[in-house]
Every structure is written in structure tokens, then in C-alpha cells.
Motif scaffolding. Structure first.
Motif, PDB file in Angstrom:
ATOM      1  N   HIS A   1      -2.778  10.136   8.432  1.00 31.32           N
ATOM      2  CA  HIS A   1      -2.061  10.981   7.612  1.00 31.32           C
ATOM      3  C   HIS A   1      -1.867  10.192   6.197  1.00 31.32           C
ATOM      4  N   LEU A   2      -0.247   9.853   6.773  1.00 32.72           N
ATOM      5  CA  LEU A   2       0.194   8.637   5.743  1.00 32.72           C
ATOM      6  C   LEU A   2      -1.070   7.420   4.716  1.00 32.72           C
ATOM      7  N   GLU A   3      -1.253   6.960   5.428  1.00 38.40           N
ATOM      8  CA  GLU A   3      -2.897   6.489   4.352  1.00 38.40           C
ATOM      9  C   GLU A   3      -4.098   7.390   3.806  1.00 38.40           C
ATOM     10  N   ARG A   4      -4.115   8.432   4.561  1.00 37.97           N
ATOM     11  CA  ARG A   4      -5.408   8.929   4.267  1.00 37.97           C
ATOM     12  C   ARG A   4      -4.942  10.457   4.101  1.00 37.97           C
TER      13      ARG A   4
ATOM     14  N   ARG B   1       2.423  13.858   1.631  1.00 35.39           N
ATOM     15  CA  ARG B   1       4.135  13.931   0.809  1.00 35.39           C
ATOM     16  C   ARG B   1       4.277  15.469   1.150  1.00 35.39           C
ATOM     17  N   GLY B   2       3.647  16.449   0.953  1.00 33.64           N
ATOM     18  CA  GLY B   2       4.344  17.610   1.221  1.00 33.64           C
ATOM     19  C   GLY B   2       4.718  18.477   2.788  1.00 33.64           C
ATOM     20  N   SER B   3       4.514  16.770   3.442  1.00 40.13           N
ATOM     21  CA  SER B   3       4.466  16.880   4.928  1.00 40.13           C
ATOM     22  C   SER B   3       5.791  16.886   5.278  1.00 40.13           C
ATOM     23  N   ALA B   4       6.595  16.833   6.700  1.00 37.56           N
ATOM     24  CA  ALA B   4       8.154  16.302   6.994  1.00 37.56           C
ATOM     25  C   ALA B   4       7.577  15.926   8.699  1.00 37.56           C
TER      26      ALA B   4
ATOM     27  N   GLU C   1       7.028  10.639   5.367  1.00 36.95           N
ATOM     28  CA  GLU C   1       6.758  11.014   4.372  1.00 36.95           C
ATOM     29  C   GLU C   1       6.891  10.475   2.715  1.00 36.95           C
ATOM     30  N   ALA C   2       8.496  10.202   3.058  1.00 37.84           N
ATOM     31  CA  ALA C   2       9.350   9.640   1.692  1.00 37.84           C
ATOM     32  C   ALA C   2       9.299   8.559   1.685  1.00 37.84           C
ATOM     33  N   SER C   3       9.045   7.826   2.515  1.00 38.79           N
ATOM     34  CA  SER C   3       8.387   5.896   2.472  1.00 38.79           C
ATOM     35  C   SER C   3       8.854   5.292   1.877  1.00 38.79           C
ATOM     36  N   PRO C   4       8.864   4.668   0.516  1.00 43.78           N
ATOM     37  CA  PRO C   4       8.283   3.813  -0.341  1.00 43.78           C
ATOM     38  C   PRO C   4       7.017   3.210  -0.299  1.00 43.78           C
ATOM     39  N   ASN C   5       6.623   3.077   0.597  1.00 39.79           N
ATOM     40  CA  ASN C   5       5.211   2.127   1.072  1.00 39.79           C
ATOM     41  C   ASN C   5       4.736   2.231   2.352  1.00 39.79           C
ATOM     42  N   LEU C   6       3.808   2.621   2.727  1.00 32.21           N
ATOM     43  CA  LEU C   6       3.294   1.763   4.049  1.00 32.21           C
ATOM     44  C   LEU C   6       4.061   0.433   4.840  1.00 32.21           C
ATOM     45  N   MET C   7       4.829  -0.274   4.450  1.00 30.25           N
ATOM     46  CA  MET C   7       5.473  -1.425   4.661  1.00 30.25           C
ATOM     47  C   MET C   7       6.805  -1.253   5.100  1.00 30.25           C
TER      48      MET C   7
ATOM     49  N   PRO D   1       0.612  -1.496   0.034  1.00 31.23           N
ATOM     50  CA  PRO D   1      -0.040   0.110  -0.193  1.00 31.23           C
ATOM     51  C   PRO D   1       0.597   1.369   0.480  1.00 31.23           C
ATOM     52  N   PRO D   2       0.361   1.917  -0.981  1.00 26.69           N
ATOM     53  CA  PRO D   2       1.145   3.649  -1.109  1.00 26.69           C
ATOM     54  C   PRO D   2       0.952   4.757   0.132  1.00 26.69           C
ATOM     55  N   ILE D   3       1.439   5.534   0.395  1.00 31.12           N
ATOM     56  CA  ILE D   3       1.540   6.727   1.049  1.00 31.12           C
ATOM     57  C   ILE D   3       0.500   7.591   0.357  1.00 31.12           C
ATOM     58  N   HIS D   4      -0.216   8.042   0.990  1.00 30.98           N
ATOM     59  CA  HIS D   4      -1.388   8.902   0.179  1.00 30.98           C
ATOM     60  C   HIS D   4      -0.475  10.411  -0.190  1.00 30.98           C
ATOM     61  N   PRO D   5      -1.043  10.369  -1.578  1.00 35.13           N
ATOM     62  CA  PRO D   5       0.120  11.485  -2.110  1.00 35.13           C
ATOM     63  C   PRO D   5      -0.149  13.171  -2.133  1.00 35.13           C
TER      64      PRO D   5
END
Ligand SMILES: [Zn+2]
Length: 259
Positions: free
Chosen positions: A86-89, A35-38, A231-237, A28-32
């Protein structure tokens, strides 16, 4: 992924990497919108009053100084549930947010970290190897009662860190990986209530197969020890985390500097 699962790429054997890349792509991806947060996830292990027993111990004095620095820099500790939303939704998080995480359920967490969390009113996450709850191995570990009591404060939340803390999950069979993940989650959900679907890899070791196993076992977020913003992670896993065992001052300064 490039570094962890695909050493062959360095040799130019790109085709050898395709199965690993395909497995990672299915995660599962990081929600687009995130991406703007840190946000920085910070990692500690045991907190000890005097002399360190192992290199990844942190002294109480060091932790107190780091907490003071977190406050001075204007970093905002948030819960892991909030980071997951944040990361999922793509739900918003504060600027300069951090998540405080402590692995391995050592007694130092109830003795030294919990009082400090109450003083600061900060949330934190304890990643617990469920097979050693209340057991003394090299070090004593918190009991389920102690974990329940800390959770009642609303500040601490426990999540699984496998059942028996295998030192490298990459060396395990698919069946053993599934057993570690399912057992730890079931034990914790029985003792503390559920769902307990966030996870950290023991010693940060993972690859595409292990990450796929974590996802298959029903976890929604898995955290590594690869340095970088969440937020810069490749995916949620494969969610990044900063170790506070190496140059903690630099980590906090970078997160506080509004890069
Ligand atoms: Zn651990």
C-alpha cells in the motif's frame, strides 16, 4: 523531521537544517495513491498474565479487552506485507485497517498473544532483536524454533529490531548502525528465510542519518514511535505508529471513528 532532526529551525537557523532535509528528501516516498487511506500501526511490547514488571508491559486482560474493542469498532488487522504494498505502490487496503506489532520478542508473545491471534485469525508482526533470541536477559525471549512454529500458522511474521537493541541509534557511528542492521537481517534470513526488510527503531529513536543508514542497508520500510497515520508519514523510513501504552482507548476510538 522538523521535531526530530531539526531543532535548530525553532531558533530560526534554517540553514543549519539543510543537510538533514536533503538526507530526508532522498528517502523513498509514500505512494501518492496511499494518501487517501487511514491505517494505524499499533505497538505493544510484552504481554504478562499478572502484575506488570515494567511500565510498557500490557496485561493479558488488557490485551483481551483491546482486541475485543478492535473487533467492536470494525477495525481490520492486515499484514505488514500488505501495508508495505500500500505505502510503496499504492495498492488498496481496507477501510479502518490496522497493523498489530509487538516489539522485543518476549516469551509472553508465544504464551499469550499467539493463542489470541489464532482465535481471532488476525495477522501480527513481531519485531525481534536477533542477538537475544532464546536468551533470558531481564526477561526470557522466544527461541528461533518458537518463532518458526508461530510463523507456520501464517499469522505471525518476524522482522528485525536490530541485533543488540542499542537504546539510541542516534548515538552510534555509521559503521555500528550498518553492523546492527546487517547482522540482524542476515541472522533472521538464515533462521527464518527471507527477505526480512521491514524494521522498527529501538525505543523509536532515529534521525535523518539513522534513517538513511536503514535505507542504505536494504530495508524497505522503517517504523518509528511517532504518533500518526501510516499514510501521513514523511517517507518509508519514518513510518508512524501508535503506542498502546498511553491512552490505548483513545487511539482505538480515533481509528475506529472514521475521522
Ligand atoms: Zn525494543
Amino acid at each position: 523531521l522538523r521535531r526530530r532532526a531539526c531543532h535548530a529551525a525553532r531558533l530560526g537557523l534554517v540553514l543549519a537544517c539543510l543537510p538533514a532535509l536533503a538526507a530526508a528528501a532522498a528517502l523513498p516516498p509514500i505512494h501518492p495513491k496511499a494518501r487517501g487511506s487511514a491505517t494505524g500501526i499499533l505497538m505493544w511490547h510484552d504481554i504478562v498474565p499478572g502484575k506488570k514488571l515494567v511500565w510498557f508491559d500490557t496485561t493479558v486482560a488488557e490485551l483481551k479487552a483491546q482486541f475485543a474493542e478492535i473487533r467492536r469498532l470494525g477495525l481490520t488487522p492486515i499484514s505488514l506485507e500488505r501495508l508495505a504494498a500500500h505505502l510503496e505502490r499504492g495498492e488498496a487496503v481496507p477501510k479502518k485497517a490496522v497493523v498489530l506489532t509487538f516489539d522485543d520478542n518476549n516469551l509472553g508473545l508465544s504464551q499469550h498473544v499467539f493463542p489470541l491471534l489464532k482465535r481471532y485469525r488476525w495477522p501480527a508482526v513481531f519485531f525481534v532483536h536477533t542477538g537475544y533470541v532464546g536468551v533470558t536477559t531481564g526477561k526470557p525471549h522466544n527461541t528461533w524454533d518458537q518463532l518458526r512454529e508461530m510463523e507456520r500458522s501464517g499469522l505471525v511474521k518476524a522482522y528485525p529490531h536490530t541485533d543488540t537493541h542499542p537504546e539510541d541509534m542516534r548515538k552510534l557511528t555509521d559503521a555500528r548502525i550498518a553492523r546492527e542492521l546487517t547482522r540482524s537481517r542476515q541472522k533472521m534470513e538464515r533462521e527464518l528465510g527471507g527477505p526480512r526488510v521491514y524494521f522498527t527503531y529501538p525505543d523509536g529513536h532515529f534521525d535523518a542519518r539513522v534513517a538513511a543508514g536503514v535505507f542504505k542497508a536494504g530495508y524497505r520500510l522503517a517504523i518509528t514511535e511517532d504518533r500518526g497515520l501510516a499514510e501521513a508519514s514523511p517517507n518509508l523510513m519514518m513510518v508512524h505508529r501508535y503506542s498502546m501504552h498511553r491512552r490505548p482507548g483513545e487511539v482505538l476510538k480515533a481509528l475506529g471513528g472514521g475521522r
